[in-house]
Design a protein around this motif. Structure first.
Motif, PDB file in Angstrom:
ATOM      1  N   ILE A  50      47.930  33.197  38.020  1.00 30.14           N
ATOM      2  CA  ILE A  50      47.033  32.615  39.011  1.00 30.14           C
ATOM      3  C   ILE A  50      47.767  32.419  40.337  1.00 30.14           C
ATOM      4  CG2 ILE A  50      47.399  30.141  38.663  1.00 30.14           C
ATOM      5  CD1 ILE A  50      43.996  31.915  38.980  1.00 30.14           C
ATOM      6  N   GLY A  51      49.074  32.126  40.255  1.00 30.04           N
ATOM      7  CA  GLY A  51      49.875  32.058  41.476  1.00 30.04           C
ATOM      8  C   GLY A  51      49.994  33.421  42.135  1.00 30.04           C
ATOM      9  N   LEU A  52      50.134  34.456  41.292  1.00 33.68           N
ATOM     10  CA  LEU A  52      50.260  35.818  41.808  1.00 33.68           C
ATOM     11  C   LEU A  52      48.969  36.277  42.494  1.00 33.68           C
ATOM     12  CD1 LEU A  52      52.498  38.014  41.748  1.00 33.68           C
ATOM     13  CD2 LEU A  52      51.334  38.990  39.774  1.00 33.68           C
ATOM     14  N   VAL A  53      47.839  36.064  41.846  1.00 38.17           N
ATOM     15  CA  VAL A  53      46.573  36.496  42.443  1.00 38.17           C
ATOM     16  C   VAL A  53      46.190  35.596  43.613  1.00 38.17           C
ATOM     17  CG1 VAL A  53      45.736  37.556  40.323  1.00 38.17           C
ATOM     18  CG2 VAL A  53      45.163  35.175  40.802  1.00 38.17           C
ATOM     19  N   GLY A  54      46.618  34.316  43.574  1.00 37.61           N
ATOM     20  CA  GLY A  54      46.382  33.434  44.712  1.00 37.61           C
ATOM     21  C   GLY A  54      47.123  33.920  45.946  1.00 37.61           C
ATOM     22  N   ALA A  55      48.387  34.313  45.753  1.00 35.37           N
ATOM     23  CA  ALA A  55      49.168  34.878  46.861  1.00 35.37           C
ATOM     24  C   ALA A  55      48.566  36.197  47.334  1.00 35.37           C
ATOM     25  CB  ALA A  55      50.617  35.086  46.413  1.00 35.37           C
ATOM     26  N   THR A  56      48.037  36.971  46.386  1.00 39.71           N
ATOM     27  CA  THR A  56      47.388  38.236  46.731  1.00 39.71           C
ATOM     28  C   THR A  56      46.199  38.001  47.648  1.00 39.71           C
ATOM     29  OG1 THR A  56      48.045  39.263  44.636  1.00 39.71           O
ATOM     30  CG2 THR A  56      46.184  40.254  45.800  1.00 39.71           C
ATOM     31  N   MET A  58      40.601  39.911  39.523  1.00 40.90           N
ATOM     32  CA  MET A  58      41.629  39.468  38.579  1.00 40.90           C
ATOM     33  C   MET A  58      41.682  37.946  38.500  1.00 40.90           C
ATOM     34  SD  MET A  58      44.747  42.194  39.061  1.00 40.90           S
ATOM     35  CE  MET A  58      45.273  42.100  37.370  1.00 40.90           C
ATOM     36  N   SER A  59      41.455  37.264  39.620  1.00 43.56           N
ATOM     37  CA  SER A  59      41.462  35.799  39.598  1.00 43.56           C
ATOM     38  C   SER A  59      40.285  35.264  38.795  1.00 43.56           C
ATOM     39  CB  SER A  59      41.429  35.248  41.030  1.00 43.56           C
ATOM     40  OG  SER A  59      40.225  35.621  41.689  1.00 43.56           O
ATOM     41  N   VAL A  60      39.122  35.889  38.944  1.00 44.09           N
ATOM     42  CA  VAL A  60      37.947  35.478  38.175  1.00 44.09           C
ATOM     43  C   VAL A  60      38.193  35.668  36.681  1.00 44.09           C
ATOM     44  CG1 VAL A  60      35.541  36.047  37.664  1.00 44.09           C
ATOM     45  CG2 VAL A  60      36.300  35.888  40.040  1.00 44.09           C
ATOM     46  N   ALA A  61      38.779  36.800  36.312  1.00 43.64           N
ATOM     47  CA  ALA A  61      39.054  37.086  34.899  1.00 43.64           C
ATOM     48  C   ALA A  61      40.018  36.063  34.304  1.00 43.64           C
ATOM     49  CB  ALA A  61      39.617  38.489  34.758  1.00 43.64           C
ATOM     50  N   LEU A  62      41.042  35.674  35.057  1.00 44.86           N
ATOM     51  CA  LEU A  62      42.013  34.690  34.570  1.00 44.86           C
ATOM     52  C   LEU A  62      41.357  33.336  34.321  1.00 44.86           C
ATOM     53  CD1 LEU A  62      45.222  35.310  36.713  1.00 44.86           C
ATOM     54  CD2 LEU A  62      45.086  35.331  34.233  1.00 44.86           C
ATOM     55  N   ILE A  63      40.546  32.907  35.274  1.00 43.97           N
ATOM     56  CA  ILE A  63      39.880  31.611  35.146  1.00 43.97           C
ATOM     57  C   ILE A  63      38.943  31.608  33.948  1.00 43.97           C
ATOM     58  CG2 ILE A  63      38.239  30.049  36.255  1.00 43.97           C
ATOM     59  CD1 ILE A  63      39.491  30.886  38.945  1.00 43.97           C
ATOM     60  N   PHE A  64      38.208  32.690  33.776  1.00 43.92           N
ATOM     61  CA  PHE A  64      37.277  32.781  32.650  1.00 43.92           C
ATOM     62  C   PHE A  64      38.028  32.719  31.319  1.00 43.92           C
ATOM     63  CE2 PHE A  64      34.004  33.536  35.559  1.00 43.92           C
ATOM     64  CZ  PHE A  64      32.788  33.576  34.893  1.00 43.92           C
ATOM     65  N   TYR A  65      39.146  33.447  31.222  1.00 45.00           N
ATOM     66  CA  TYR A  65      39.868  33.523  29.946  1.00 45.00           C
ATOM     67  C   TYR A  65      40.487  32.180  29.578  1.00 45.00           C
ATOM     68  CZ  TYR A  65      43.037  35.133  26.296  1.00 45.00           C
ATOM     69  OH  TYR A  65      43.693  35.291  25.099  1.00 45.00           O
ATOM     70  N   HIS A  66      41.116  31.515  30.539  1.00 47.84           N
ATOM     71  CA  HIS A  66      41.872  30.307  30.210  1.00 47.84           C
ATOM     72  C   HIS A  66      41.070  29.016  30.337  1.00 47.84           C
ATOM     73  CE1 HIS A  66      45.952  31.968  29.700  1.00 47.84           C
ATOM     74  NE2 HIS A  66      45.579  32.875  30.573  1.00 47.84           N
ATOM     75  N   ILE A  67      40.027  29.007  31.140  1.00 47.81           N
ATOM     76  CA  ILE A  67      39.291  27.766  31.395  1.00 47.81           C
ATOM     77  C   ILE A  67      37.969  27.712  30.645  1.00 47.81           C
ATOM     78  CG2 ILE A  67      38.309  26.264  33.157  1.00 47.81           C
ATOM     79  CD1 ILE A  67      41.338  26.527  33.308  1.00 47.81           C
ATOM     80  N   THR A  68      37.157  28.742  30.777  1.00 46.42           N
ATOM     81  CA  THR A  68      35.800  28.667  30.216  1.00 46.42           C
ATOM     82  C   THR A  68      35.697  29.163  28.780  1.00 46.42           C
ATOM     83  OG1 THR A  68      35.194  30.863  31.072  1.00 46.42           O
ATOM     84  CG2 THR A  68      34.827  28.967  32.519  1.00 46.42           C
ATOM     85  N   ASP A 112      33.621  36.782  27.695  1.00 45.56           N
ATOM     86  CA  ASP A 112      34.467  35.898  28.492  1.00 45.56           C
ATOM     87  C   ASP A 112      35.946  36.181  28.260  1.00 45.56           C
ATOM     88  OD1 ASP A 112      35.732  33.720  29.730  1.00 45.56           O
ATOM     89  OD2 ASP A 112      33.996  32.444  29.400  1.00 45.56           O
ATOM     90  N   ALA A 113      36.334  36.239  26.988  1.00 50.36           N
ATOM     91  CA  ALA A 113      37.745  36.398  26.651  1.00 50.36           C
ATOM     92  C   ALA A 113      38.252  37.829  26.830  1.00 50.36           C
ATOM     93  CB  ALA A 113      37.986  35.949  25.214  1.00 50.36           C
ATOM     94  N   SER A 114      37.345  38.785  26.991  1.00 54.46           N
ATOM     95  CA  SER A 114      37.747  40.184  27.202  1.00 54.46           C
ATOM     96  C   SER A 114      37.691  40.592  28.672  1.00 54.46           C
ATOM     97  CB  SER A 114      36.838  41.119  26.398  1.00 54.46           C
ATOM     98  OG  SER A 114      36.899  40.828  25.023  1.00 54.46           O
ATOM     99  N   LEU A 115      37.291  39.661  29.528  1.00 54.07           N
ATOM    100  CA  LEU A 115      37.091  39.996  30.936  1.00 54.07           C
ATOM    101  C   LEU A 115      38.374  40.433  31.620  1.00 54.07           C
ATOM    102  CD1 LEU A 115      34.683  40.081  32.863  1.00 54.07           C
ATOM    103  CD2 LEU A 115      35.275  37.775  33.615  1.00 54.07           C
ATOM    104  N   TRP A 116      39.516  39.888  31.182  1.00 51.21           N
ATOM    105  CA  TRP A 116      40.794  40.254  31.797  1.00 51.21           C
ATOM    106  C   TRP A 116      41.073  41.755  31.628  1.00 51.21           C
ATOM    107  CZ3 TRP A 116      44.749  42.233  28.717  1.00 51.21           C
ATOM    108  CH2 TRP A 116      44.574  42.091  27.332  1.00 51.21           C
TER     109      TRP A 116
END
Length: 301
Positions: free
Chosen positions: A176-182, A230-240, A253-257
């Motif tokens: 998430i830090g990587l995609v945030g910097a992206t 990629m940021s959306v996929a990360l949030i979905f996998y780890h949060i929702t 949800d878990a396959s979105l990444w």
């Protein structure tokens, strides 16, 4: 139709779509002179990562979803680790592309030196080494195996404190830090490029400059939407994902990444007008050639 069949059909459809679109992107980018730059080199390697992920899911995940085979599950963590290596390489390449666009508009005179072909390939190799080292260490040596879960047809980590902490900091926080910097570098680059684009006048003498600015905006748009997906996929996998009980929704949800890497071929085609135009021209050329060939055969008959 059972949930298992629905999930397997979704996997086949998404990954086949991703395989086709990313192959189109790769083949088209190889023929465009503008994509021989460092940005093009990174984009083509991103397409290779996306193609690899699609093939991996089509050859391994989809057959397990279609059948009730049990033997492969004990070896599935090797495939899980390989999929994470591909994902981590793609995430780093996406970051390098955003950094590439940032340097292109803010460090114009140093850009060619910073992102020379040698340095670009070095960054690609660096991403591969980091991804392999990190994933093998975290998911194999430290024992947080990314198994394919047969009940929900997804890759998941063991539910214990050790793996929860490890994956939270080394997977989610890192990525998430990587995609945030992206996204941050992309927004700065977009602001600067749009500002420069408005300065360019409509006179014929600087038409080439206008075309160059438009190409820069295409590149920035492509990199931004790739980072956003990629940021959306990360949030979905780890949060929702932990909050969902329905099997199909949890699978999606878990396959979105992984699915997002498949969708990146379509994202590149839609956001990079130069590649899309080249694809349309090639398709039109094939249509014209086929029409002429058919007319020639008809005439001879």
């Amino acid at each position: 139709m059972s949930d298992r069949w629905i999930s397997s059909m979704i996997t086949v459809f998404v990954m086949t779509f991703g395989l086709i679109t990313n192959i189109i992107v790769l083949m088209t980018a190889r023929k465009l002179s503008s994509m021989r730059s460092s940005f093009g080199i990174i984009t083509k390697n991103q397409a290779i990562c996306n193609i690899s992920m699609c093939i991996l899911f089509l050859l391994f995940v989809s057959p397990l979803q279609f059948t009730m085979l049990k033997v492969p599950y004990q070896y599935s963590h090797y495939v899980g680790t390989l999929s994470m290596i591909i994902y981590e390489i793609a995430a780093q390449l996406n970051f390098f592309n955003s950094l590439n666009r940032f340097c292109a508009v803010y460090m114009i005179f140093a850009y060619d030196r910073i992102f020379s072909s040698f340095n670009t390939y070095f960054l690609r190799n660096f991403a591969c080494v980091v991804a392999v080292s990190m994933c093998v260490t975290f998911y194999e040596i430290l024992g947080c195996y990314l198994y394919f879960e047969p009940e929900y047809w997804i890759f998941s980590y063991p539910e214990d404190d050790h793996c929860n902490k490890l994956t939270w900091y080394c997977d989610f926080i890192f990525n998430i830090g990587l995609v945030g910097a992206t996204l941050f570098f992309n927004l700065l680059a977009a602001y600067k490029a749009a500002k420069l684009h408005r300065i360019v006048s409509d006179t014929t003498g600087i038409r080439q400059s206008k075309d160059q600015r438009q190409r820069e905006l295409n590149f920035i748009r492509q990199s931004f939407f790739q980072g956003l997906s990629m940021s959306v996929a990360l949030i979905f996998y780890h949060i929702t994902a932990p909050l969902i009980e329905n099997k199909i929704l949890l699978f999606l949800d878990a396959s979105l990444w992984a699915f997002m890497l498949a969708f990146e071929g379509g994202i590149i085609l839609l956001s990079n007008q130069e590649i899309l135009l080249a694809v349309k021209k090639k398709r039109h050329g094939l249509f014209v050639s086929t029409t002429k060939l058919s007319s020639s055969y008809a005439f001879q008959s």
